[in-house]
Structure formats: structure tokens, C-alpha cells
Design an enzyme around this catalytic site. Structure first.
Site, PDB file in Angstrom:
ATOM      1  N   GLU A  97     -11.561  -0.420  -3.394  1.00  0.00           N
ATOM      2  CA  GLU A  97     -10.856   0.228  -2.284  1.00  0.00           C
ATOM      3  C   GLU A  97      -9.662   0.981  -2.856  1.00  0.00           C
ATOM      4  O   GLU A  97      -9.521   1.106  -4.072  1.00  0.00           O
ATOM      5  CB  GLU A  97     -10.394  -0.827  -1.263  1.00  0.00           C
ATOM      6  CG  GLU A  97      -9.462  -1.881  -1.848  1.00  0.00           C
ATOM      7  CD  GLU A  97      -9.174  -3.047  -0.901  1.00  0.00           C
ATOM      8  OE1 GLU A  97      -9.823  -3.159   0.153  1.00  0.00           O
ATOM      9  OE2 GLU A  97      -8.292  -3.857  -1.244  1.00  0.00           O
TER      10      GLU A  97
ATOM     11  N   ASP B 179       0.814  -1.221   0.000  1.00  0.00           N
ATOM     12  CA  ASP B 179       0.000   0.000   0.000  1.00  0.00           C
ATOM     13  C   ASP B 179       0.852   1.278   0.000  1.00  0.00           C
ATOM     14  O   ASP B 179       0.638   2.181   0.823  1.00  0.00           O
ATOM     15  CB  ASP B 179      -0.913   0.022   1.246  1.00  0.00           C
ATOM     16  CG  ASP B 179      -1.698  -1.269   1.434  1.00  0.00           C
ATOM     17  OD1 ASP B 179      -2.121  -1.849   0.423  1.00  0.00           O
ATOM     18  OD2 ASP B 179      -1.889  -1.676   2.595  1.00  0.00           O
TER      19      ASP B 179
HETATM   20  O1  FUB Z   1      -3.047  -3.758   3.352  1.00  0.00           O
HETATM   21  C1  FUB Z   1      -4.314  -4.001   3.890  1.00  0.00           C
HETATM   22  C2  FUB Z   1      -5.377  -3.719   2.860  1.00  0.00           C
HETATM   23  O2  FUB Z   1      -5.153  -4.514   1.692  1.00  0.00           O
HETATM   24  C3  FUB Z   1      -5.415  -2.303   2.348  1.00  0.00           C
HETATM   25  O3  FUB Z   1      -5.981  -1.405   3.248  1.00  0.00           O
HETATM   26  C4  FUB Z   1      -6.161  -2.528   1.093  1.00  0.00           C
HETATM   27  O4  FUB Z   1      -6.156  -1.442   0.210  1.00  0.00           O
HETATM   28  C5  FUB Z   1      -5.467  -3.743   0.536  1.00  0.00           C
HETATM   29  O5  FUB Z   1      -4.267  -3.409  -0.105  1.00  0.00           O
END
Ligand code: FUB
Length: 435
Positions: A194, A24
């Protein structure tokens, strides 16, 4: 004793960070000549994304040579957070009037996916000194994760976040810790999952995000003439990386645009991810070209001071091996620590000088013919988790490097312990560079 300093790299390679797992990545150039990446840290071994409980920052002055600036926040520092810890997911950062704001999604209760909040920590420096300030009132709830803060040319800042198909945005208050008015649904995105990220180029706002393609998320984008939309869908610009999740950020540095994202190339596991960078290019009409995912990574943009200080080298010959590990000749009158594949093997390096105390980059110089060996690092009794040791092509080629930035106490009473049992590697030295 010293070893020659590593020459600056000409390309970053992908993944960029190989010693620990990073996901991320949110990249920002704050105007001090460096670019900073605020990343999640996948803990090894993983249990889904549950055990992610700390953040590191990485920085570079040339895109090819990166420094681990160290840890800036962990779940136990969050007084309002989930009692069991973990779940420190995709973060972002902003800067206003000399204060750096670090935004991170974290549950406030044991029922983690129903209790998300967006936490804020602040510092007067971009990569250290962060103190948690609580969470943004009014934000959060079921699956509402992945904050992104975009600051426009007029100084106004906007918060975007969301998950589970819902993306919202709103203008932030002057204090950068509140929202003015209500958050609004971002209209016009197709297949949003997301990982919202907003940037601006030539007067156009871009919102990038991850989609819902099963076990193979891609990145899409949409554009607008207003920071809060409505958005016009633009298409897919990052095809699957091989990892079930995708998450990225876009930033310009020294005249070139880049995409920061993650894959699972080192681990082969979707919850042990690694940050990558590739160039991002636009067509004449402003649309984003599909990013070419490379192994060599991006070229140096000029600069390339890979380290800031001077390293003290602690040769393996001076360590105390145990649990079946032993010392053996490594050529050139040096000794190497061997037998680290044995389940109980360990070695202790005592008398490590921490100078006046503070952060230090601890780096192991090793050889291994395994594709991926690992060694556990403990400093002054604190477990800094497994360090990856990628193949050097042979058990006698001591050009492998793996390391992490950790805190050290002032003076020479620091102790570094290495525990084995995770593959075969020989260690020539441990170096400690005060940052
Ligand atoms: O790294 C945890 C979660 O996985 C993130 O918040 C999402 O965007 C995905 O990458």
C-alpha cells in the site's frame, strides 16, 4: 500576563508532532515559501484504524518549526460516506490553477473494506476552507486506498492508489476529479502492499510504497522514464520503524530532499503513530540511499517563524478547578493547576477571547515527570481528544508545551475545559494564539 515566546527550534526532532498522533504524511511545497503536510490523525484511544475520522494540516517555512494549521475535514462532513464515520485514511493533495484538491480514501458503506472510494474536497487555500465535492467515479472497491496525485512538469496529473497488493495508476481529467480512460496496474513493483507515492527527479519518476513484511513494513521504490511505468524495481530505502505499518512521502524543499514517514515512538502502539522527517539522499546513479532514522530530526533550512500571531495567556490561577483538582504555588508569584491525575479532575478556563472568530492554536504550558501524561481538551463543548504531555524531566519544570489548533467563536465567550485522569501533570497556563 505573558510568557516569553519560544525561540525557534534548530532541528525538528522526531517525531515532529508530539501533541497529537499523526500518520501517513503527504508533503507538498506549493511555491508560497512553506511546505505543507496533509496527514491522517490517529485518534486516542485507538480501535485499530477504525476511529480515524479527521485530517489536520501542518506547515513550516524551515522544516524545523511546524504549525498545526488545524482540521480540514472530518467524516461527518462527507455526505456519501460510511454512516458510522471513521476510516479517514492516508490522504494526499494537489494544486491546479489556484484550486487545492484534497484526496482521501473513505468507505461509502458499513462494510468498510469493500466500499472504499477516493473522496475529493477543494479549497482556494492550501490549509483551510475545504469542502467535500464527492468521490472520483470508477475508483475504489476492496482494499483500494491511499491516493497519491503527481503533477508533471507539463501540467498533466496522475492518480495512483491501491492496497492489498494491487497498485494502479491513471491520468486525471482536467477537472482533477475524474480519470481519463482506465486505470492500469503498475507493472514492475516487488512486494507492493500500500502507500503509493510518486515524485520526479532529474527526469526520472520514482514510485515509493510499503511492503508486506509482517508487522514491520518497510518502504521500497521503483523508477521509470514514464509516469505510468513500467517500473524498474529499486530496492528498500526505509527499514522498519518499529511500527507495523509504514507510509511516507518524498518532497524537495529549499534544495534538500526529505522523507516524511511515521513511527510509534511516543505511544508504543501501532495505531497511535507519529510523523517523522529525515533527509533523503540519492547516489550518483539516482538510486535512493537507505534513510537514516534520527531522533534529532532535520535541521532548519532557514526561516523558522514558528507562529504567525500573538498569543493571549490565561494563567492557571484564573481557572476554575473541580473534581479534586486544585491550584498551588508554582514560584514567581504564579499558580499551577495540580491534581490532574485524579480520575474526575478538571478545570475550566472561561472568557477566552476568540477575536473575530476562526482558528486558534491552544497551547498548554505544563510540567510532568511522567514519560507520557495526557489531558483531554474540550473547546466550547467540542471534544478535541487527548493531548500528549511528554516528560519535562520534573514536576517543577514548566517548559512542556502541548497544543492543537481549534475553531473559536468571535468574542470573549469561549470556554476551554481540561479533563485529567491520564497521568500526573501540573499546568501553568493555557495560551491562545489566533491564526
Ligand atoms: O492510516 C491508515 C492506513 O494505515 C493507511 O491508509 C495505510 O497506508 C496505513 O498507513
Amino acid at each position: 500576563m505573558s510568557h516569553p515566546k519560544d525561540a525557534a527550534k534548530k532541528t525538528a526532532g522526531n517525531p515532529v508532532i508530539t501533541s497529537i498522533y499523526t500518520a501517513d504524511p503527504s508533503a507538498h511545497a506549493w511555491g508560497d515559501g512553506r511546505i505543507y503536510v496533509y496527514a491522517s490523525h490517529d485518534m486516542d484511544p485507538a480501535r485499530g484504524c477504525d476511529l480515524m475520522d479527521r485530517y489536520h494540516v501542518f506547515s513550516s517555512d524551515d522544516m524545523a518549526n511546524w504549525i498545526d494549521e488545524g482540521e480540514i475535514l472530518r467524516s461527518e462532513d462527507v455526505s456519501w460516506g460510511r454512516p458510522e464515520g471513521g476510516f479517514m485514511w492516508a490522504p494526499d493533495a494537489a494544486c491546479k490553477d489556484g484550486t487545492y484538491y484534497f484526496y482521501y480514501p473513505h468507505p461509502s458503506g458499513s462494510r468498510w473494506n469493500e466500499t472504499w472510494k477516493i473522496g475529493v474536497a477543494t479549497s482556494s487555500e492550501p490549509a483551510r476552507g475545504f469542502v467535500d465535492r464527492g468521490y472520483i467515479e470508477g475508483l475504489g472497491g476492496f482494499a483500494m486506498i491511499d491516493p497519491c496525485v503527481f503533477t508533471d512538469d507539463d501540467g498533466r496529473s496522475y492518480m495512483y492508489y491501491g492496497g492489498g497488493g494491487k497498485c494502479q495508476g491513471g491520468e486525471m481529467g482536467e477537472d482533477m476529479m475524474s480519470i481519463q480512460g482506465a486505470m492500469a496496474d503498475m507493472e514492475g513493483l516487488e512486494d507492493f502492499h500500500e502507500a503509493a507515492w510518486v515524485f520526479k527527479r532529474e527526469g526520472v519518476y520514482y514510485l515509493t510504497y510499503a511492503d508486506n513484511l509482517h508487522d514491520n513494513n518497510r518502504m521500497h521504490y521503483a523508477t521509470s522514464r514514464h509516469p505510468l511505468g513500467p517500473w524498474t524495481y529499486g530496492g528498500i530505502f526505509l527499514e522498519p520503524t518499529g511500527c507495523s505499518t509504514t507510509h511516507g512521502s518524498v518532497a524537495e524543499f529549499k534544495g534538500q530532499w526529505y522523507l516524511f514517514y511515521h513511527n510509534q515512538a511516543i505511544s508504543g502502539e501501532g495505531n497511535l503513530r507519529s510523523m517523522c522527517i529525515d533527509e533523503l539522499h540519492f547516489e550518483k546513479d539516482g538510486s535512493i540511499r537507505t534513510v537514516v532514522q534520527t531522533k534529532e530530526g532535520v535541521r532548519s533550512a532557514g526561516g523558522g517563524a514558528s507562529r504567525t500571531g500573538t498569543a493571549t495567556v490565561y494563567p492557571a490561577g484564573g481557572c476554575a478547578p473541580g473534581g479534586g483538582a486544585w491550584l498551588e504555588p508554582a514560584g514567581h508569584g504564579e499558580q499551577a493547576l495540580a491534581g490532574m491525575h485524579l480520575p474526575e479532575a478538571f478545570a475550566v478556563f472561561g472568557g477566552v477571547d476568540g477575536g473575530v472568530g476562526g482558528r486558534a492554536y491552544v497551547e498548554l504550558r505544563y510540567a510532568t515527570d511522567e514519560r507520557l501524561a495526557k489531558v483531554n481538551l474540550t473547546v466550547n463543548g467540542s471534544d478535541y481528544s487527548l493531548l500528549n504531555a511528554l516528560s519535562t524531566g520534573g514536576g517543577g519544570s514548566f517548559d512542556g508545551r502541548t497544543g492543537i489548533t481549534v475553531p473559536l467563536m468571535p468574542g470573549s465567550g469561549n470556554e476551554i475545559r481540561l479533563d485529567g485522569g491520564k497521568g500526573s501533570l501540573s499546568i501553568l497556563s493555557v495560551s491562545v494564539e489566533l491564526l
